[in-house]
Design a protein around this motif. Structure first.
Motif, PDB file in Angstrom:
ATOM      1  N   ASP A  17       0.706  -0.919  -0.423  1.00 29.64           N
ATOM      2  CA  ASP A  17       0.215  -0.402  -0.341  1.00 29.64           C
ATOM      3  C   ASP A  17       1.269   1.246   0.111  1.00 29.64           C
ATOM      4  OD1 ASP A  17      -2.083   1.446   0.321  1.00 29.64           O
ATOM      5  OD2 ASP A  17      -2.520   1.946   2.877  1.00 29.64           O
ATOM      6  N   PRO A  18       1.423   1.068  -1.151  1.00 31.84           N
ATOM      7  CA  PRO A  18       2.317   3.268  -0.926  1.00 31.84           C
ATOM      8  C   PRO A  18       1.529   3.986  -1.334  1.00 31.84           C
ATOM      9  CG  PRO A  18       2.978   1.430  -3.120  1.00 31.84           C
ATOM     10  CD  PRO A  18       1.769   1.080  -2.000  1.00 31.84           C
ATOM     11  N   LEU A  19       2.096   5.261  -0.341  1.00 30.30           N
ATOM     12  CA  LEU A  19       1.844   6.351  -1.275  1.00 30.30           C
ATOM     13  C   LEU A  19       1.919   6.419  -2.538  1.00 30.30           C
ATOM     14  CD1 LEU A  19       0.378   8.595  -0.485  1.00 30.30           C
ATOM     15  CD2 LEU A  19       1.934  10.319   0.498  1.00 30.30           C
ATOM     16  N   VAL A  20       2.385   6.433  -3.191  1.00 23.92           N
ATOM     17  CA  VAL A  20       1.322   7.336  -5.125  1.00 23.92           C
ATOM     18  C   VAL A  20       1.777   8.747  -5.574  1.00 23.92           C
ATOM     19  CG1 VAL A  20       2.084   6.506  -7.791  1.00 23.92           C
ATOM     20  CG2 VAL A  20       1.807   4.869  -5.552  1.00 23.92           C
ATOM     21  N   VAL A  21       2.848   9.756  -5.738  1.00 25.57           N
ATOM     22  CA  VAL A  21       2.509  10.816  -6.120  1.00 25.57           C
ATOM     23  C   VAL A  21       3.522  11.277  -6.958  1.00 25.57           C
ATOM     24  CG1 VAL A  21       1.741  11.486  -3.906  1.00 25.57           C
ATOM     25  CG2 VAL A  21       4.288  11.329  -3.968  1.00 25.57           C
ATOM     26  N   SER A  22       2.647  12.124  -8.294  1.00 23.27           N
ATOM     27  CA  SER A  22       2.828  12.213  -9.217  1.00 23.27           C
ATOM     28  C   SER A  22       3.070  13.644 -10.008  1.00 23.27           C
ATOM     29  CB  SER A  22       2.648  10.901 -10.176  1.00 23.27           C
ATOM     30  OG  SER A  22       1.182  11.042 -10.147  1.00 23.27           O
ATOM     31  N   GLY A  23       3.525  14.108 -10.645  1.00 23.08           N
ATOM     32  CA  GLY A  23       4.255  14.948 -11.714  1.00 23.08           C
ATOM     33  C   GLY A  23       4.479  15.031 -12.975  1.00 23.08           C
ATOM     34  N   GLY A  24       4.493  15.772 -13.545  1.00 21.59           N
ATOM     35  CA  GLY A  24       4.580  16.401 -14.762  1.00 21.59           C
ATOM     36  C   GLY A  24       5.155  16.824 -15.583  1.00 21.59           C
ATOM     37  N   CYS A  25       6.156  17.155 -16.259  1.00 26.48           N
ATOM     38  CA  CYS A  25       7.088  18.783 -16.862  1.00 26.48           C
ATOM     39  C   CYS A  25       6.449  19.001 -18.143  1.00 26.48           C
ATOM     40  CB  CYS A  25       8.558  18.446 -17.590  1.00 26.48           C
ATOM     41  SG  CYS A  25       9.386  17.466 -15.621  1.00 26.48           S
ATOM     42  N   LEU A  26       6.250  20.265 -18.470  1.00 26.00           N
ATOM     43  CA  LEU A  26       5.343  20.440 -19.686  1.00 26.00           C
ATOM     44  C   LEU A  26       6.453  20.998 -20.341  1.00 26.00           C
ATOM     45  CD1 LEU A  26       2.782  22.822 -17.646  1.00 26.00           C
ATOM     46  CD2 LEU A  26       2.230  20.761 -18.150  1.00 26.00           C
ATOM     47  N   GLU A  27       5.954  20.810 -21.723  1.00 21.03           N
ATOM     48  CA  GLU A  27       6.769  21.278 -22.636  1.00 21.03           C
ATOM     49  C   GLU A  27       6.890  22.926 -23.032  1.00 21.03           C
ATOM     50  OE1 GLU A  27       7.480  19.915 -28.246  1.00 21.03           O
ATOM     51  OE2 GLU A  27       5.260  19.723 -27.119  1.00 21.03           O
ATOM     52  N   LEU A  28       5.550  23.199 -23.379  1.00 18.91           N
ATOM     53  CA  LEU A  28       4.946  24.565 -23.558  1.00 18.91           C
ATOM     54  C   LEU A  28       5.858  25.209 -21.837  1.00 18.91           C
ATOM     55  CD1 LEU A  28       4.153  26.862 -25.132  1.00 18.91           C
ATOM     56  CD2 LEU A  28       1.829  26.604 -23.910  1.00 18.91           C
ATOM     57  N   GLY A  29       6.741  26.581 -22.028  1.00 17.47           N
ATOM     58  CA  GLY A  29       6.789  26.758 -20.469  1.00 17.47           C
ATOM     59  C   GLY A  29       7.993  26.308 -19.903  1.00 17.47           C
ATOM     60  N   ALA A  30       8.509  25.291 -20.788  1.00 21.54           N
ATOM     61  CA  ALA A  30       9.665  24.351 -19.531  1.00 21.54           C
ATOM     62  C   ALA A  30      10.454  25.311 -19.357  1.00 21.54           C
ATOM     63  CB  ALA A  30      10.004  23.479 -20.933  1.00 21.54           C
ATOM     64  N   GLU A  31      11.270  26.527 -19.828  1.00 24.17           N
ATOM     65  CA  GLU A  31      12.181  27.403 -19.776  1.00 24.17           C
ATOM     66  C   GLU A  31      11.606  27.947 -18.446  1.00 24.17           C
ATOM     67  OE1 GLU A  31      15.862  28.470 -22.200  1.00 24.17           O
ATOM     68  OE2 GLU A  31      13.871  27.649 -23.897  1.00 24.17           O
ATOM     69  N   GLY A  32      10.876  28.680 -18.510  1.00 23.74           N
ATOM     70  CA  GLY A  32      10.438  29.773 -17.614  1.00 23.74           C
ATOM     71  C   GLY A  32       9.647  29.406 -16.160  1.00 23.74           C
ATOM     72  N   ALA A  33       8.803  27.940 -16.510  1.00 23.50           N
ATOM     73  CA  ALA A  33       8.085  27.519 -15.059  1.00 23.50           C
ATOM     74  C   ALA A  33       8.873  26.984 -13.756  1.00 23.50           C
ATOM     75  CB  ALA A  33       7.219  26.640 -15.397  1.00 23.50           C
ATOM     76  N   PRO A  34       8.938  27.101 -12.923  1.00 20.52           N
ATOM     77  CA  PRO A  34       9.531  26.699 -12.385  1.00 20.52           C
ATOM     78  C   PRO A  34       8.950  25.273 -11.273  1.00 20.52           C
ATOM     79  CG  PRO A  34       9.808  28.750 -11.071  1.00 20.52           C
ATOM     80  CD  PRO A  34       9.403  29.072 -12.222  1.00 20.52           C
ATOM     81  N   TYR A  35       9.935  24.421 -11.465  1.00 23.49           N
ATOM     82  CA  TYR A  35       9.598  22.806  -9.828  1.00 23.49           C
ATOM     83  C   TYR A  35       8.033  22.799 -10.682  1.00 23.49           C
ATOM     84  CZ  TYR A  35      12.663  25.526  -6.757  1.00 23.49           C
ATOM     85  OH  TYR A  35      14.191  26.133  -6.281  1.00 23.49           O
ATOM     86  N   VAL A  36       7.571  23.147 -12.006  1.00 22.57           N
ATOM     87  CA  VAL A  36       6.049  22.512 -12.059  1.00 22.57           C
ATOM     88  C   VAL A  36       5.926  20.788 -11.815  1.00 22.57           C
ATOM     89  CG1 VAL A  36       4.960  21.856 -14.491  1.00 22.57           C
ATOM     90  CG2 VAL A  36       6.006  24.648 -14.233  1.00 22.57           C
ATOM     91  N   PRO A  37       6.858  19.673 -12.218  1.00 25.74           N
ATOM     92  CA  PRO A  37       6.150  18.864 -11.553  1.00 25.74           C
ATOM     93  C   PRO A  37       6.381  18.535 -10.639  1.00 25.74           C
ATOM     94  CG  PRO A  37       8.804  18.667 -12.446  1.00 25.74           C
ATOM     95  CD  PRO A  37       8.464  19.944 -12.764  1.00 25.74           C
ATOM     96  N   PHE A  38       7.130  19.177  -9.423  1.00 19.74           N
ATOM     97  CA  PHE A  38       6.518  18.904  -8.301  1.00 19.74           C
ATOM     98  C   PHE A  38       5.725  19.807  -7.289  1.00 19.74           C
ATOM     99  CE2 PHE A  38      11.267  18.367  -9.711  1.00 19.74           C
ATOM    100  CZ  PHE A  38      11.220  16.838  -8.656  1.00 19.74           C
ATOM    101  N   VAL A  39       5.383  21.245  -7.847  1.00 18.73           N
ATOM    102  CA  VAL A  39       4.272  21.285  -7.622  1.00 18.73           C
ATOM    103  C   VAL A  39       3.019  20.674  -7.677  1.00 18.73           C
ATOM    104  CG1 VAL A  39       2.490  23.619  -7.881  1.00 18.73           C
ATOM    105  CG2 VAL A  39       4.511  23.877  -8.015  1.00 18.73           C
ATOM    106  N   ALA A  40       3.211  20.067  -8.906  1.00 17.39           N
ATOM    107  CA  ALA A  40       2.278  18.644  -9.066  1.00 17.39           C
ATOM    108  C   ALA A  40       2.028  17.619  -7.611  1.00 17.39           C
ATOM    109  CB  ALA A  40       2.420  17.720 -10.287  1.00 17.39           C
ATOM    110  N   VAL A  41       3.175  17.131  -7.617  1.00 20.64           N
ATOM    111  CA  VAL A  41       3.114  16.101  -6.366  1.00 20.64           C
ATOM    112  C   VAL A  41       2.438  16.282  -5.521  1.00 20.64           C
ATOM    113  CG1 VAL A  41       4.957  14.928  -5.104  1.00 20.64           C
ATOM    114  CG2 VAL A  41       5.858  15.187  -7.935  1.00 20.64           C
ATOM    115  N   LEU A  42       3.175  18.009  -5.156  1.00 21.09           N
ATOM    116  CA  LEU A  42       2.842  18.161  -3.340  1.00 21.09           C
ATOM    117  C   LEU A  42       0.817  19.058  -3.974  1.00 21.09           C
ATOM    118  CD1 LEU A  42       3.524  19.241  -0.847  1.00 21.09           C
ATOM    119  CD2 LEU A  42       3.509  21.738  -1.915  1.00 21.09           C
TER     120      LEU A  42
END
Length: 938
Positions: free
Chosen positions: A59-84
């Motif tokens: 029963d693990p806790l599974v959290v996930s997030g993904g990176c975006l192609e649009l704004g990849a350079e200028g949007a900091p921490y996008v996948p980890f915001v999704a994880v949080l």
């Protein structure tokens, strides 16, 4: 509408499934593991991860997030915001907030519902809070953290992923990342992950034909026609996504696989195409509400149901998304420009204001009036989060589309902010360009302090690039006289002093740093004290005053830590390690540099500041003979695209080792790179000095002592060279003179020039106070190389280097000692010294030195390595061949005797026998016969 074409089971990945499950078992037992799943687009990375993660036990806790192609350079921490956000969704806001600091968390910058974030915080706080949060969650149940599409991650997200990978010690956490191969950021991430942690790499390749057949059977529900399976395997290249597309394409050929993907949507009803287009433009999951605003489709629910049934859209945690990036890219590319702009505008209007993504979408919509203000606010937020790469990207986006009427700030203010962000991000060349442009629009008479700050910034950036920058900094200091703005003056004085530490302005640097320190003490400002103390420690370290330097570095480290000055803090490790190298404490230097690199990792500055510490670490290890490790460190550091100055140091380390190992082709490539760098970097005094040393040694290796002497002559005119580099130059100079004398033993002009040069070098050496063991070792090496061949002098020099733990220099001097022993007919002494030298050279893989040692053993007849006499048509013995080789160089009998360590009478006897066996009357004829018949090659 067509049915599903997605295989209901995962096919052909049994080994990868087992590896992922094994990694999870290690992780949930308290051994954190990182798994990096890589492969081309469509190869099944996400499918593999999702399939395995769904079936994990415990029963693990599974959290996930993904990176975006649009704004990849200028949007900091996008996948980890999704994880949080995913963690809050599953764990509950209150439970997550209870795991954070009660005085406020930097993570509140990501999710305001977790509480207000501090107005300003160090980058390490955000990293450590994320690490601590995951660790606390994993205490309750095993955690699996999945980050998709790392190839699109911004620099800050890549650093955080690598930071977690290295620091999740003792936590029951499995960290999984998926990444598309062949992308430049991917190579950087791999280099960062290689520095520590338990990392499992799972590269996914194409499916073989039998697995394509299994996949088709799973899709069709029946055994496939073998011929059809073979055709689809050939056309798809074994890529699962294309296998699925081809499975429903019939027998009609498709010219392009992306066109094949579009064929699946060609017969969609208009509402479904509109929804799919809206999802393609968003590039992220869309909720029902936002999708309704963007797509504006009355039959939205029905359209989504059909798209999901057709496996074109999937239901995610936050809404709906196109199933695969390749499908999304194909749909997006098929939109006409006007439709793209309309959808981008709708999406930007539907998003909350202030985010990077909003600015990117307004730009794509062709509306800079809304894009630039959004980018300016997003840049400020990125700067507050210490995401300087993202901040710089956004500011440059504004500058590229500048309009005087669109922002309530001036272009100069944007340029200033971009220059500061570039310095923090390690983008020195960009920072120089922005600061120069800003200076062009500021009047020094009206705003001297502003101009001084910009000049100081540009000077620091130039110094990072090529070691220059003092001219800008001198002008900056002049613009801030004492008493006008002492905090700024102190910073500028420290920066100016910094540029002179390694050049010929050491006295000026001490005076400037001392004044900077006085001003800092008057203001009781730890942030100003730290760089001034650093410089004073560096000056004492280079002069060999190790104890004084140690105290200054310790005090600078405390002040930097207290003020949050991470840059100076890390520099104290680098500069103190360099001072330890000057002192000859190579092992301590290596340990301190290693500790500094760990600190850089803790602070999340591995990419931006870790390369300078890698220099000190690699140099100290190279001195200790740990060449392979030193090369690995240098190669890894170069993947970080460091500033040219630090890249040059890495090339020097690589060049020194490759030359010593006899890898001539590789060395010449590095030599060309370094020469090109030096031509454009007059301020890089350490690099140019070390480059000259490498060129001298290379010319000696190639048997060109006169060319080596010309380089030596040029270097002896350079002023302000540190003591260690001068002593190393003197040792090399003495070796050059020995080689010149050996090459022209009867040339009186050369003999006279050699004597004059040795006297000049002796005066230089005598003028240096050898106050450290390393400086004394160089002095003893010079006395041996420049002396008259006393065995005791050679032995003292070899012992000094042996005590320092430097095997190459020890072996080199042992070879010289053996030659001195042979000259005095001490054959047993020569043999023992060569034995030790050979062992050292063999362990190092120093092929040229090993060849010299073996040649010396052969000349001295200290053993018969071949076991049998060399065969030749003239019946010459091995010793006669030795004599013939030296004779063919034009040597006289006394010179042959000296080189082979035998008497003149013995030489005469050998020469007579050689002439007889070769059937010639003169020595000249003997040499010619030897060359013509290839005797000298045996």
């Amino acid at each position: 509408m067509l049915g599903s074409v997605v295989s209901p089971v995962l096919v052909g990945r049994a080994d990868e499934v087992a590896a992922l499950r094994a990694a999870y078992e290690r992780a949930r037992s308290g051994q954190p593991v990182t798994v990096l799943v890589s492969g081309e687009a469509g190869i099944g990375k996400s499918r593999l991860v999702s399939t395995v993660v769904r079936a994990l036990p415990g029963d693990p806790l599974v959290v996930s997030g993904g990176c975006l192609e649009l704004g990849a350079e200028g949007a900091p921490y996008v996948p980890f915001v999704a994880v949080l956000r995913d963690l809050v969704r599953q764990h509950g806001r209150d439970r997550v907030a209870a795991l954070l600091s009660s005085t406020g968390s930097a993570l509140g910058d990501w999710l305001p519902e977790l509480g207000p974030a501090p107005a300003r915080y160090a980058r390490v706080r955000l990293l450590e809070e994320m690490l601590a949060l995951i660790g606390r969650v994993s205490e309750l149940r095993p955690a699996v953290l999945v980050v998709e599409d790392l190839h699109w991650a911004d620099a800050s997200s890549r650093e955080l992923f690598a930071y977690l990978s290295r620091n999740l010690a003792g936590d029951r956490t499995l960290l999984i990342g998926t990444v598309r191969t062949g992308e430049h950021p991917t190579r950087q991430l791999l280099a960062e992950l290689a520095r520590g942690g338990d990392v499992v790499r799972l590269p996914l390749g194409p499916l073989p034909q039998r697995h394509v057949a299994d996949m088709l059977a799973a899709i069709d529900g029946s055994s496939p026609d073998p011929a059809r399976a073979a055709r689809i395997h050939r056309r798809s290249g074994g890529n699962p996504l294309f296998v699925e597309a081809l499975s429903s394409a019939g027998e009609s050929p498709a010219g392009d696989l992306r066109s094949l993907l579009l064929d699946r949507i060609a017969d969609l009803p208009s509402p479904s195409r509109d929804v799919l287009s809206a999802l393609a433009v968003a590039g992220a999951e869309l909720s029902d509400e936002i999708l309704g605003e963007v797509g504006a489709v009355a039959e939205q629910e029905q359209a989504l149901t059909g798209l999901i049934a057709r496996d074109l859209v999937v239901v995610g945690q936050e809404g709906y998304a196109i199933r695969h990036d390749l499908i999304r890219e194909a749909v997006y590319a098929s939109l006409i420009p006007a439709e793209r702009r309309r959808l981008h505008a709708r999406y930007a209007a539907a998003l909350p204001e202030g985010g990077t993504t909003v600015a990117e979408h307004w730009l794509a919509a062709g509306d800079p009036g809304r894009a630039l203000p959004a980018a300016w606010h997003a840049a400020a937020r990125a700067g507050r989060q210490n995401a300087y790469d993202a901040q710089l990207h956004l500011l440059e986006l504004i500058l590229d589309r500048w309009d005087d009427h669109l922002l309530d700030v001036s272009r100069t203010q944007v340029l200033e902010a971009a220059a500061v962000a570039a310095l923090a991000a390690g983008k020195s060349a960009a920072g120089v360009a922005h600061s120069t442009a800003a200076l062009a629009s500021v009047d020094p008479a009206r705003e001297p302090g502003r101009v001084a700050a910009l000049l100081g910034l540009r000077g620091r950036l130039h110094n990072l690039i090529d070691g220059t920058g003092w001219d800008d900094l001198e002008r900056a200091v002049e613009l801030v006289p004492p008493g006008s703005a002492d905090d700024l003056r102190s910073r500028l004085l420290s920066a100016l002093a910094f540029t002179g530490v390694h050049g010929d302005r050491g006295d000026d640097s001490r005076r400037q740093a001392s004044e900077a320190l006085r001003l800092a003490d008057e203001r009781n400002d730890a942030g100003l004290r730290a760089p001034a103390l650093l410089i004073l420690g560096g000056i004492d370290g280079l002069a060999g005053r190790a104890e004084t330097a140690r105290h200054a570095f310790a005090e600078a480290r405390r002040a930097a830590h207290a003020s949050g000055d991470e840059h100076t803090l890390l520099l104290t490790y680098q500069w103190e390690a360099s001072a330890l190298i000057v002192a000859g404490h190579f092992e301590q230097a290596a340990e301190l540099a290693r500790a500094g690199r760990r600190e850089a990792e803790r602070l999340g500055r591995t990419r931006s500041r870790g390369t300078m510490l890698a220099c000190a670490h690699a140099i100290s290890l190279a001195g200790l003979g740990q060449w392979d490790t030193a090369l690995e460190i240098a190669e890894s550091a170069l993947t970080e695209s460091p500033p040219p100055h630090y890249a040059a140091f890495m090339w020097l380390i690589q060049g020194d080792i490759t030359r010593r190992r006899g890898e001539g082709d590789r060395f010449e490539i590095l030599l060309r790179r370094l020469t090109e760098f030096a031509q454009h970097s007059s301020g890089a005094t350490e690099v140019t000095a070390d480059l000259a040393h490498q060129r001298i040694e290379w010319e000696l290796d190639q048997g060109r002592p006169d060319a080596a002497d010309r380089i030596l002559t040029e270097r002896l005119t350079v002023k302000g060279v540190p003591a260690m580099l001068l002593l190393r130059l003197a040792v090399l100079g003495a070796r050059v003179q020995r080689a010149r004398r050996a090459a022209a033993p009867r040339n009186r002009q050369v003999i006279g020039e050699v004597a004059e040069r040795l006297a000049e070098l002796a005066r230089l050496v005598n003028g240096i106070d050898a106050v450290t063991p390393a400086l004394m070792a160089y002095r003893l090496a010079f006395l041996a190389e420049a002396g008259t061949g006393e065995l005791a002098t050679w032995d003292r020099a070899a012992a000094a280097w042996r005590d320092l733990g430097c095997p190459y220099e020890t072996a080199l001097l042992l070879a010289g000692a053996a030659e001195a022993a042979l000259a005095s007919n001490n054959r047993a002494g020569a043999k023992s010294r060569l034995r030790e030298a050979r062992d050292l050279a063999t362990r190092l893989g120093a092929a040229p030195l090993l060849a010299r040692i073996d040649a010396l053993a052969a000349r001295g007849r200290l053993g018969d390595p071949a076991g049998q006499p060399e065969r030749n048509d003239f019946g010459l013995t091995r010793r006669e061949l030795d004599v013939l080789r030296v004779l063919a160089k034009g040597r006289s009998n006394p010179q042959i005797a000296a080189e082979l360590f035998i008497t003149v009478n013995t030489v005469a006897t050998h020469v007579a026998r050689i002439l007889g066996k070769l059937g010639v009357a003169t020595r000249t004829e003997a040499a010619a016969r030897a060359h013509d018949t290839g005797l000298l090659d045996t």
